[in-house]
Write an enzyme that holds these catalytic residues in place. Sequence first.
Site, mmCIF file in Angstrom:
data_model
loop_
_atom_site.group_PDB
_atom_site.id
_atom_site.type_symbol
_atom_site.label_atom_id
_atom_site.label_comp_id
_atom_site.label_asym_id
_atom_site.label_seq_id
_atom_site.Cartn_x
_atom_site.Cartn_y
_atom_site.Cartn_z
ATOM 1 N N LYS A 185 -18.385 3.578 -28.656
ATOM 2 C CA LYS A 185 -17.051 4.136 -28.399
ATOM 3 C C LYS A 185 -17.262 5.541 -27.849
ATOM 4 O O LYS A 185 -17.422 6.503 -28.599
ATOM 5 C CB LYS A 185 -16.252 4.176 -29.707
ATOM 6 C CG LYS A 185 -14.741 4.055 -29.551
ATOM 7 C CD LYS A 185 -14.099 5.059 -28.611
ATOM 8 C CE LYS A 185 -13.798 6.376 -29.275
ATOM 9 N NZ LYS A 185 -13.299 7.387 -28.333
ATOM 10 N N GLU A 260 -24.018 13.882 -36.376
ATOM 11 C CA GLU A 260 -24.555 15.005 -35.576
ATOM 12 C C GLU A 260 -23.347 15.832 -35.178
ATOM 13 O O GLU A 260 -22.588 15.441 -34.293
ATOM 14 C CB GLU A 260 -25.245 14.488 -34.302
ATOM 15 C CG GLU A 260 -26.347 13.499 -34.529
ATOM 16 C CD GLU A 260 -27.638 14.143 -34.982
ATOM 17 O OE1 GLU A 260 -27.704 15.383 -35.056
ATOM 18 O OE2 GLU A 260 -28.575 13.391 -35.273
ATOM 19 N N CYS A 295 -23.865 21.423 -28.434
ATOM 20 C CA CYS A 295 -23.820 21.550 -29.900
ATOM 21 C C CYS A 295 -24.847 22.558 -30.396
ATOM 22 O O CYS A 295 -24.624 23.248 -31.379
ATOM 23 C CB CYS A 295 -24.049 20.199 -30.540
ATOM 24 S SG CYS A 295 -25.506 19.391 -29.900
ATOM 25 N N GLU A 394 -17.595 27.686 -34.075
ATOM 26 C CA GLU A 394 -18.141 27.171 -32.826
ATOM 27 C C GLU A 394 -17.071 27.237 -31.731
ATOM 28 O O GLU A 394 -15.974 26.706 -31.892
ATOM 29 C CB GLU A 394 -18.561 25.716 -33.035
ATOM 30 C CG GLU A 394 -19.114 25.067 -31.797
ATOM 31 C CD GLU A 394 -19.467 23.605 -32.026
ATOM 32 O OE1 GLU A 394 -18.617 22.845 -32.506
ATOM 33 O OE2 GLU A 394 -20.613 23.242 -31.708
HETATM 34 N N1 LIG Z 1 -25.074 17.685 -33.132
HETATM 35 C C1 LIG Z 1 -25.092 17.100 -31.952
HETATM 36 O O1 LIG Z 1 -26.058 16.496 -31.560
HETATM 37 C C2 LIG Z 1 -23.857 17.189 -31.073
HETATM 38 C C3 LIG Z 1 -23.957 16.771 -29.741
HETATM 39 C C4 LIG Z 1 -22.837 16.857 -28.935
HETATM 40 C C5 LIG Z 1 -21.634 17.346 -29.451
HETATM 41 N N2 LIG Z 1 -21.571 17.743 -30.730
HETATM 42 C C6 LIG Z 1 -20.322 18.292 -31.283
HETATM 43 O O2 LIG Z 1 -19.219 17.539 -30.805
HETATM 44 C C7 LIG Z 1 -18.055 18.352 -30.680
HETATM 45 C C8 LIG Z 1 -17.392 18.161 -29.346
HETATM 46 O O3 LIG Z 1 -17.239 16.841 -29.071
HETATM 47 P P1 LIG Z 1 -15.815 16.122 -29.136
HETATM 48 O O4 LIG Z 1 -14.711 17.106 -28.899
HETATM 49 O O5 LIG Z 1 -15.920 14.943 -28.268
HETATM 50 O O6 LIG Z 1 -15.725 15.727 -30.666
HETATM 51 P P2 LIG Z 1 -14.615 14.847 -31.347
HETATM 52 O O7 LIG Z 1 -14.955 14.821 -32.770
HETATM 53 O O8 LIG Z 1 -13.262 15.225 -30.947
HETATM 54 O O9 LIG Z 1 -14.835 13.407 -30.706
HETATM 55 C C9 LIG Z 1 -16.059 12.729 -30.799
HETATM 56 C C10 LIG Z 1 -15.804 11.238 -30.759
HETATM 57 O O10 LIG Z 1 -15.099 10.851 -31.940
HETATM 58 C C11 LIG Z 1 -13.978 10.065 -31.589
HETATM 59 N N3 LIG Z 1 -12.971 10.196 -32.644
HETATM 60 C C12 LIG Z 1 -11.993 11.141 -32.742
HETATM 61 N N4 LIG Z 1 -11.254 10.928 -33.867
HETATM 62 C C13 LIG Z 1 -11.782 9.843 -34.482
HETATM 63 C C14 LIG Z 1 -11.487 9.148 -35.683
HETATM 64 N N5 LIG Z 1 -10.475 9.513 -36.469
HETATM 65 N N6 LIG Z 1 -12.245 8.088 -36.026
HETATM 66 C C15 LIG Z 1 -13.264 7.703 -35.249
HETATM 67 N N7 LIG Z 1 -13.599 8.310 -34.089
HETATM 68 C C16 LIG Z 1 -12.873 9.375 -33.705
HETATM 69 C C17 LIG Z 1 -13.584 10.600 -30.232
HETATM 70 O O11 LIG Z 1 -12.746 9.713 -29.570
HETATM 71 C C18 LIG Z 1 -14.939 10.785 -29.588
HETATM 72 O O12 LIG Z 1 -15.431 9.562 -29.099
HETATM 73 C C19 LIG Z 1 -18.557 19.748 -30.872
HETATM 74 O O13 LIG Z 1 -18.202 20.215 -32.155
HETATM 75 C C20 LIG Z 1 -20.058 19.645 -30.771
HETATM 76 O O14 LIG Z 1 -20.773 20.618 -31.424
HETATM 77 C C21 LIG Z 1 -22.647 17.659 -31.554
HETATM 78 C C1 LIG Z 2 -30.303 18.078 -24.457
HETATM 79 N N1 LIG Z 2 -29.457 19.170 -24.811
HETATM 80 C C2 LIG Z 2 -29.154 19.918 -23.635
HETATM 81 C C3 LIG Z 2 -30.114 20.070 -25.703
HETATM 82 C C4 LIG Z 2 -28.217 18.632 -25.319
HETATM 83 C C5 LIG Z 2 -28.075 18.455 -26.755
HETATM 84 C C6 LIG Z 2 -26.879 17.659 -27.143
HETATM 85 C C7 LIG Z 2 -25.833 18.441 -27.792
HETATM 86 O O1 LIG Z 2 -24.804 18.799 -27.364
#
Ligand SMILES: NC(=O)c1ccc[n+]([C@@H]2O[C@H](COP(=O)([O-])OP(=O)(O)OC[C@H]3O[C@@H](n4cnc5c(N)ncnc54)[C@H](O)[C@@H]3O)[C@@H](O)[C@H]2O)c1
Ligand SMILES: C[N+](C)(C)CCCC=O
Length: 504
Positions: A185, A260, A295, A394
Site C-alpha cells: 500500500k 520505520e 527520515c 521533525e
Molecule cells: N524511518 C524510515 O526509514 C522512514 C523512511 C521514510 C519516511 N519516514 C517517515 O515518514 C513520514 C513521512 O511519510 P508520510 O507522510 O507518507 O507518512 P504517513 O504516516 O502519513 O503515511 C505513510 C503511509 O501510511 C499510510 N497510512 C496513513 N494512515 C494510515 C492508517 N490509519 N492505517 C494504515 N495506513 C495508513 C499512508 O497512506 C501512507 O501509505 C516522516 O515522518 C518520515 O520521517 C521514515
Molecule cells: C537512502 N536514503 C537517502 C538515506 C533514504 C532513506 C529513507 C528515508 O527517508
Amino acid sequence: MAIPNVRIPSRQLYIDGEWREPVKKNRIPIISPATEEIIGEIPAATEEDVDIAVEAARRALARDDWGSTTGAQRAKYLRAIAAKILERKSELAKLESLDCGKTLFEAAWDMDDVAASFEYYADLAEALDSKRKTPVDLHLDSFKTYVLREPLGVVGLITPWNYPLLMATWKVAPALAAGCAAILKPSELASITCLELGEICREVGLPPGALNILTGLGPEAGAPLVSHPHVDKIAFTGSGATGVKIMTAAAQLVKPVTLELGGKSPIVVFDDIDNLDLAVEWTLFGCFANAGQVCSATSRLILQESIASEFLERLLLWIKNIKISDPLEEDCKLGPIVSSGQYEKVLKFISKAKDEGATILCGGERPQHMKKGYYVQPTIITDVNTSMEIWKEEVFGPVLCVKTFKTEEEAIELANDTKYGLASAIMSKDVETCERFTKAFQTGIIWFNCSQPTFTQLPWGGRKRSGFGRDLGEWGLENYLNIKQVTQYTSVEPWAFYKSPSKV
Ligand SMILES: NC(=O)c1ccc[n+]([C@@H]2O[C@H](COP(=O)([O-])OP(=O)(O)OC[C@H]3O[C@@H](n4cnc5c(N)ncnc54)[C@H](O)[C@@H]3O)[C@@H](O)[C@H]2O)c1
Ligand SMILES: C[N+](C)(C)CCCC=O
Ligand code: NA
C-alpha cells in the site's frame, strides 16, 4: 522549463497478477508538486479490495508455483524485476520526479538503488535454500532437532512518499525473497512508480497474488490491511502518528509490526576537521537532499563554538550554489515539497521558530523566481534553544537548525536531546572521538565524516520514537521469516514419566 517526454500511465489496482478496477471505482488525482496541476490519477482501494487482494495472496501461498518455490526460483523473478527496472530507469526516474518532486538526478539514483535491492535479495533468496533447515545439536542420543526458516505468510507493506519506489522495494524485495505473498500500500501522494512495479511483475511472470499493489488513502486502504485477520504481519514506514495507529490496531490481533518512523537526527562537527568544505558539503547534503524530506536527515547541526562563525559563513556561500528549479531541469539540486499540505507545514515550522525567538539566518520563504509549485528555500535557523519546536520536531523540509557546543559532553547531551533515535553523524578527524560518540549516540545508524550514504547490505532502522525493526541487509529478510523448531524423539525407550499399565 523542461517538458518531460513521459506519459503517466493510467492504471488500476494490481491484484492476483492482473489490473482490476477498485470495487467502488474511486480514483485520486495526482497533483504535480512543481506546477500544482492535475497530471493524472490513481485508483483508490477500499476494504472490499483489501479482502480480494488478501484472498489472492493466500491462494498464491497455497499454490505450488509460489508457495513451493525454492529461494533459487524466487531469485530468478527478483533478478528479472531488477533488469526491467534498469531497462525502464530513465522513464521511471522521470515518473518519480513528476510525482513527488525530487530532482531527476536523485530519482535516477533511487532507481539504481531499487534495482540493486532486488539483486541483493535475489542473492539472499538463493542463500536461504541452504539455511532453510538448520540442525541443532543437543548432545543427546534421544532427541534430534532442527530449526526451519519459513515464509511468514501474507504480509502488508505500507510505505511513504519521500522515496516512493525505493521504500516499497526495501520491503517488497525481502518479502518476495523470503517466499511471502505481499500486499503493498504505497502513499496516496506518490504511487505512480509503485504501480509500474505491478506492470513489471506482470511482464516477468511473477505468479499471480505473490505481490498485490493497492493504492489509496491510509484510513481506507491501509487500515483494513492492518486489521485484516489473514494478514500475518505489517511492515510500515511513515510518520510517528500513523505508526502509533498501526501498532494499536495490530495489537488487537497480536499481529507483529515493524515501524520505520521519523527522526530529528544530529550532525556534530568538531573543530579538528582538516577540510571545512568537506564538512560543509556533507552538512548541506544531510539536510537538503530530497528537499529535506528524508527520515534520516541530519537537521540539527551541533557545531563546536570555535569554528561556528567560519562554518556558517561557508555554509551560506555553498547554499548560493544550490539550484532551485523544476526538478526535471538539469542540475536542479532542490525541487519542491511533495504536496501543498506538507509545504504549508514546513512554512508553519519556520514561522513558529521566528515567533519563538530564533533567527532565520537564510531562506525561510518561497524562492522568488518560482511562481508556482511547493518550493521552499534552503533554510538555516540559529539562536535556537532546546525547548523550541524547531529543535524538537521533525520538519521534513529543507530546514537546518543550529546550536553550538564547547565540550564533548555538551555535544553528546545535545545530540541525544531528542525523542527520536534514527541516525547521527559526526565530523572529526579523531577516530577515538568518533568511537566515543558511536557508543554514546542513541540511534540505529551512525555516520562518520559523512551523512546519508546508505548501503543495501547494512541494517536500516531506529530506536526510541523512530521505531523498531530493521530494513535492508540480512535483517530485512528476517522480517519476513517464521522460525519453527522441530523436535524429534529418536529413542525406542519409553519416556517413563507415568507408570505404564503394561508393567504390572
Ligand atoms: N524511518 C524510515 O526509514 C522512514 C523512511 C521514510 C519516511 N519516514 C517517515 O515518514 C513520514 C513521512 O511519510 P508520510 O507522510 O507518507 O507518512 P504517513 O504516516 O502519513 O503515511 C505513510 C503511509 O501510511 C499510510 N497510512 C496513513 N494512515 C494510515 C492508517 N490509519 N492505517 C494504515 N495506513 C495508513 C499512508 O497512506 C501512507 O501509505 C516522516 O515522518 C518520515 O520521517 C521514515
Ligand atoms: C537512502 N536514503 C537517502 C538515506 C533514504 C532513506 C529513507 C528515508 O527517508
Ligand atoms: Na504526487
